[in-house]
Motif scaffolding. Structure first.
Motif, PDB file in Angstrom:
ATOM      1  N   GLY A  91      44.852  29.491  75.359  1.00 34.97           N
ATOM      2  CA  GLY A  91      46.249  29.091  75.240  1.00 34.97           C
ATOM      3  C   GLY A  91      46.515  27.618  75.466  1.00 34.97           C
ATOM      4  O   GLY A  91      47.655  27.182  75.443  1.00 34.97           O
ATOM      5  N   ARG A  92      45.479  26.843  75.663  1.00 34.23           N
ATOM      6  CA  ARG A  92      45.664  25.445  76.063  1.00 34.23           C
ATOM      7  C   ARG A  92      46.371  24.556  75.043  1.00 34.23           C
ATOM      8  O   ARG A  92      46.831  23.482  75.395  1.00 34.23           O
ATOM      9  N   SER A  93      46.480  24.988  73.803  1.00 38.74           N
ATOM     10  CA  SER A  93      47.169  24.143  72.819  1.00 38.74           C
ATOM     11  C   SER A  93      48.690  24.243  72.965  1.00 38.74           C
ATOM     12  O   SER A  93      49.418  23.471  72.354  1.00 38.74           O
ATOM     13  N   HIS A  94      49.150  25.151  73.786  1.00 43.24           N
ATOM     14  CA  HIS A  94      50.593  25.319  74.014  1.00 43.24           C
ATOM     15  C   HIS A  94      51.102  24.294  75.022  1.00 43.24           C
ATOM     16  O   HIS A  94      50.329  23.591  75.658  1.00 43.24           O
ATOM     17  N   ARG A  95      52.400  24.246  75.172  1.00 40.91           N
ATOM     18  CA  ARG A  95      53.018  23.317  76.123  1.00 40.91           C
ATOM     19  C   ARG A  95      52.570  23.648  77.548  1.00 40.91           C
ATOM     20  O   ARG A  95      52.556  24.811  77.952  1.00 40.91           O
ATOM     21  N   ALA A  96      52.285  22.601  78.283  1.00 43.63           N
ATOM     22  CA  ALA A  96      51.810  22.779  79.657  1.00 43.63           C
ATOM     23  C   ALA A  96      52.855  23.472  80.525  1.00 43.63           C
ATOM     24  O   ALA A  96      52.508  24.303  81.363  1.00 43.63           O
ATOM     25  N   GLY A  97      54.121  23.166  80.314  1.00 47.22           N
ATOM     26  CA  GLY A  97      55.169  23.799  81.117  1.00 47.22           C
ATOM     27  C   GLY A  97      55.218  25.302  80.942  1.00 47.22           C
ATOM     28  O   GLY A  97      55.357  26.049  81.909  1.00 47.22           O
ATOM     29  N   SER A  98      55.059  25.755  79.702  1.00 48.35           N
ATOM     30  CA  SER A  98      55.044  27.199  79.430  1.00 48.35           C
ATOM     31  C   SER A  98      53.816  27.855  80.043  1.00 48.35           C
ATOM     32  O   SER A  98      53.905  28.950  80.610  1.00 48.35           O
ATOM     33  N   LEU A  99      52.682  27.178  79.929  1.00 52.97           N
ATOM     34  CA  LEU A  99      51.455  27.719  80.513  1.00 52.97           C
ATOM     35  C   LEU A  99      51.547  27.772  82.033  1.00 52.97           C
ATOM     36  O   LEU A  99      51.101  28.744  82.654  1.00 52.97           O
ATOM     37  N   ALA A 100      52.145  26.742  82.619  1.00 51.99           N
ATOM     38  CA  ALA A 100      52.314  26.729  84.076  1.00 51.99           C
ATOM     39  C   ALA A 100      53.232  27.871  84.513  1.00 51.99           C
ATOM     40  O   ALA A 100      52.940  28.563  85.491  1.00 51.99           O
ATOM     41  N   ALA A 101      54.318  28.078  83.787  1.00 53.86           N
ATOM     42  CA  ALA A 101      55.237  29.167  84.130  1.00 53.86           C
ATOM     43  C   ALA A 101      54.532  30.520  84.032  1.00 53.86           C
ATOM     44  O   ALA A 101      54.721  31.390  84.887  1.00 53.86           O
ATOM     45  N   THR A 102      53.706  30.690  83.004  1.00 54.81           N
ATOM     46  CA  THR A 102      52.942  31.931  82.855  1.00 54.81           C
ATOM     47  C   THR A 102      51.989  32.112  84.031  1.00 54.81           C
ATOM     48  O   THR A 102      51.868  33.214  84.584  1.00 54.81           O
ATOM     49  N   ALA A 103      51.313  31.037  84.423  1.00 57.18           N
ATOM     50  CA  ALA A 103      50.384  31.099  85.544  1.00 57.18           C
ATOM     51  C   ALA A 103      51.112  31.484  86.835  1.00 57.18           C
ATOM     52  O   ALA A 103      50.633  32.320  87.609  1.00 57.18           O
ATOM     53  N   LEU A 104      52.278  30.902  87.032  1.00 57.35           N
ATOM     54  CA  LEU A 104      53.045  31.208  88.248  1.00 57.35           C
ATOM     55  C   LEU A 104      53.561  32.633  88.223  1.00 57.35           C
ATOM     56  O   LEU A 104      53.582  33.316  89.261  1.00 57.35           O
TER      57      LEU A 104
END
Length: 111
Positions: A91-104
């Motif tokens: 998923g790393r090609s996606h926006r970092a903010g969205s990935l961070a929210a998913t991780a949280l």
């Protein structure tokens, strides 16, 4: 507050630096993977993560996407997001903010 001001000054004063409109997961993972991370980079990552956390503050508690326990440090939040990026490279090609929210959300789901 002082850390955020320092980050803003750093971004404004970067010479001839071109910034994308958003940070990707690829770039965030590169930052997370730095060996011998400088204090400035460590602080920048922590501030970025806390900005994501703070962005949910106005949301009614019952509707928050994630519930980070009181007293959790910015460092722990950063570690959770960086681990998620390592564990989910697809998923790393996606926006970092969205990935961070998913991780949280996956690390601290609201019960």
């Amino acid at each position: 507050m002082m850390t955020r001001l320092a980050l803003a000054l750093l971004l404004v004063s970067a010479p001839n630096q071109s910034f994308a409109f958003y940070l990707t997961g690829i770039r965030l993972q590169e930052l997370c993977s730095q060996k011998n991370m400088s204090l400035e980079l460590d602080s920048m990552l922590n501030v970025y993560m806390m900005g994501i956390v703070d962005s949910t503050a106005p949301i009614v508690e019952a509707m928050r996407p994630f519930c980070i326990p009181e007293g959790t440090s910015a460092k722990k939040v950063t570690e959770a997001v960086c681990k998620h990026l390592t564990d989910h490279p697809e998923g790393r090609s996606h926006r970092a903010g969205s990935l961070a929210a998913t991780a949280l959300l996956q690390t601290w789901p609201c019960r």
